[in-house]
Scaffold this motif. Structure first.
Motif, short mmCIF file in Angstrom:
data_model
loop_
_atom_site.label_atom_id
_atom_site.label_comp_id
_atom_site.label_asym_id
_atom_site.label_seq_id
_atom_site.Cartn_x
_atom_site.Cartn_y
_atom_site.Cartn_z
N VAL A 52 18.67 20.25 49.27
CA VAL A 52 18.22 21.64 49.11
C VAL A 52 16.70 21.63 49.23
N ALA A 53 16.17 22.27 50.26
CA ALA A 53 14.73 22.24 50.51
C ALA A 53 14.01 23.35 49.74
N ALA A 54 12.75 23.10 49.41
CA ALA A 54 11.92 24.12 48.79
C ALA A 54 11.88 25.35 49.69
N GLY A 55 11.95 26.52 49.07
CA GLY A 55 11.95 27.77 49.83
C GLY A 55 13.33 28.30 50.14
N THR A 56 14.37 27.52 49.79
CA THR A 56 15.74 27.96 50.04
C THR A 56 16.15 29.01 49.01
N ARG A 57 16.74 30.11 49.49
CA ARG A 57 17.33 31.08 48.56
C ARG A 57 18.75 30.61 48.25
N LEU A 58 19.02 30.37 47.00
CA LEU A 58 20.28 29.73 46.62
C LEU A 58 21.48 30.66 46.80
N THR A 59 22.46 30.16 47.54
CA THR A 59 23.74 30.85 47.70
C THR A 59 24.79 30.06 46.93
N ALA A 60 26.04 30.55 46.98
CA ALA A 60 27.12 29.85 46.29
C ALA A 60 27.27 28.42 46.81
N ALA A 61 27.01 28.21 48.10
CA ALA A 61 27.15 26.87 48.68
C ALA A 61 26.17 25.89 48.05
N GLU A 62 24.90 26.28 47.93
CA GLU A 62 23.91 25.39 47.31
C GLU A 62 24.20 25.18 45.82
N ILE A 63 24.66 26.25 45.16
CA ILE A 63 25.02 26.12 43.75
C ILE A 63 26.10 25.05 43.58
N GLY A 64 27.10 25.08 44.47
CA GLY A 64 28.17 24.08 44.42
C GLY A 64 27.66 22.68 44.67
N ALA A 65 26.75 22.53 45.65
CA ALA A 65 26.20 21.20 45.95
C ALA A 65 25.38 20.68 44.77
N LEU A 66 24.61 21.55 44.13
CA LEU A 66 23.83 21.13 42.97
C LEU A 66 24.75 20.70 41.83
N ALA A 67 25.81 21.47 41.62
CA ALA A 67 26.77 21.11 40.57
C ALA A 67 27.41 19.76 40.87
N ALA A 68 27.76 19.53 42.14
CA ALA A 68 28.39 18.27 42.52
C ALA A 68 27.48 17.09 42.26
N CYS A 69 26.16 17.32 42.34
CA CYS A 69 25.20 16.25 42.12
C CYS A 69 24.73 16.18 40.67
N GLY A 70 25.36 16.96 39.79
CA GLY A 70 25.05 16.88 38.37
C GLY A 70 23.74 17.53 37.98
N ILE A 71 23.25 18.46 38.78
CA ILE A 71 21.98 19.13 38.49
C ILE A 71 22.26 20.44 37.77
N ALA A 72 21.94 20.50 36.49
CA ALA A 72 22.28 21.66 35.66
C ALA A 72 21.14 22.66 35.54
#
Length: 413
Positions: free
Chosen positions: A156-176
């Motif tokens: 996830v690059a700086a400047g990205t507006r978070l969508t459900a897809a990025e939220i899921g990827a962050l969750a998968a990587c354990g980033i709370a």
């Protein structure tokens, strides 16, 4: 400076970018569940492999793929079943040639396995014997450890507006928790002696306030924190106080109405007084939206937008929103979602002026057709019927029926 001196849209965008920084919003940390729509403040890299182990993508049998190469319906390959892996449990097996392990979808593959035979392509003749009727290739029906994301990879690059897809990827990587840009604060002022609140019953010559609601909706959808400062009458002192208050409390101010050159249009004079001669331009060679103002009050950008609703929305979308993205740290001038469509009729345009044509999108014969929604800039129906905007550049004399144009989508067709 001589005001209401129309300049090109390109020059206006250059002037805006030259006087404002790339990003003005500070950084804060938020819970992942609250991060939807927020703009990421820094690159986010994975700390671990994703997935963290070799896993099956089907219900079936983990095998060495080379054992299946000769398999066929008439001559199945026979393998020994040595065990079963259950969901959420470690695969405590190591298979060698001639062996298979039962695995569920998402289950961990045992060591040695490099593919999975689907249930429907195999048959158990008994509890310990498997007949494979179809060969598989190495890596088939499985995902290898780290195949999705490897440690150290920026996903996830700086400047990205978070969508459900990025939220899921962050969750998968354990980033709370995520570092995001604070919401840009925007103040909106409606002006005009004829403008009344939406709950009022307009008398002769009066109209309800539309612009503060449409502009607030557009900016809220862009993850801004919006404050509406109500309606200010065409009075210099009142407008001076309202704009001064809004500029002191926000990072961006929009003033609807009062941008023309009539005796009761005071926006330019107010910005000049509060900003100490900081009106950057007054007048754009565009349609709709010619009487647009841009200036600075103590480094706070202030836009004077036309009072007509369609013109106000058009300038907000085409001029203000790219600036909003820039100030939020998501790029200096990002375009919206654009799709190609075939124009249904001729549309004339005056050379030297950028025209923004509102269109309705129609799916027909395997492609989108762009049907111009004709009407004056004060007509509400033009807003509600249109799905997007076509930009006719200043060097064009118009568009022709059958031309393929890019439609900047304002909403889902």
């Amino acid at each position: 400076m001589e005001f209401f001196d129309c300049i090109s849209l390109a020059k206006a965008q250059t002037l805006i970018n030259n006087v404002l920084p790339e990003c003005t919003t500070a950084v804060e940390e938020t819970e992942l569940i609250e991060a939807l729509g927020r703009i990421v403040a820094e690159d986010i890299a994975a700390a671990d492999h994703l997935p963290p182990f070799n896993r099956s993508t089907v219900d079936g049998y983990a095998v060495l793929s080379r054992d299946t190469f000769s398999a066929g319906e008439g001559a199945p390959v026979m393998l020994d079943i040595i065990g079963e892996v259950f969901m959420g449990q470690s695969a405590d097996y190591t298979i060698v040639s001639g062996q298979a392990v039962i695995v569920p979808t998402g289950g961990m593959l045992p060591a040695g396995a490099d593919g999975v035979v689907m249930l429907e392509h195999a048959e158990q003749s008994d509890q310990e014997t498997l007949l494979v009727a179809k060969p598989i290739a190495p890596g088939e029906n499985m995902v290898a450890k780290g195949e999705d994301i490897k440690p150290g990879t920026v996903f996830v690059a700086a400047g990205t507006r978070l969508t459900a897809a990025e939220i899921g990827a962050l969750a998968a990587c354990g980033i709370a928790r995520v570092k995001v840009r604070r919401r840009l604060t925007v103040g909106i002022i409606s002006t005009g002696d004829e403008v009344v609140d939406v709950i009022a019953v307009p008398e002769n010559g009066q109209v309800r306030d539309i612009n503060s609601y449409t502009l607030a909706a557009m900016l809220t959808a862009a993850d801004c924190q919006v404050t509406r400062y109500g309606i200010t009458k065409d009075n210099y002192a009142d407008l001076l106080a309202a704009i001064g208050k809004a500029a002191g409390e926000n990072q961006l101010v929009l003033v609807s109405g009062g941008s023309s050159v009539g005796a009761r249009d005071h926006t330019v004079q107010v910005i000049e007084e509060l900003g100490r001669n900081k009106v950057i331009f007054h007048g754009l060679a565009v349609r709709p939206g010619k009487p647009t103002i841009f200036g600075l009050i103590d480094h706070v950008p202030v836009f004077g937008l036309p009072g007509h609703p369609v013109a106000a929305m058009t300038i907000c979308q085409m001029v203000v929103m790219p600036l909003v993205s820039r100030l939020q740290g998501s790029g200096s001038c990002k375009a919206g979602w654009r799709i190609p469509a075939r124009l249904t009729r001729n549309c004339a345009s005056a050379p030297g002026r950028d025209d923004f044509l509102r269109v309705k999108l129609i799916w027909q014969a395997g492609e989108y057709r762009a049907e111009p929604v004709l009407g004056k800039s004060g007509l509400i129906s033009v807003m509600t019927q249109a799905d997007g905007v076509v930009h006719v550049p200043a060097d064009s004399s118009g568009l022709y029926a059958g031309d393929v144009v890019l439609v900047e989508v304002m909403r889902e067709a």
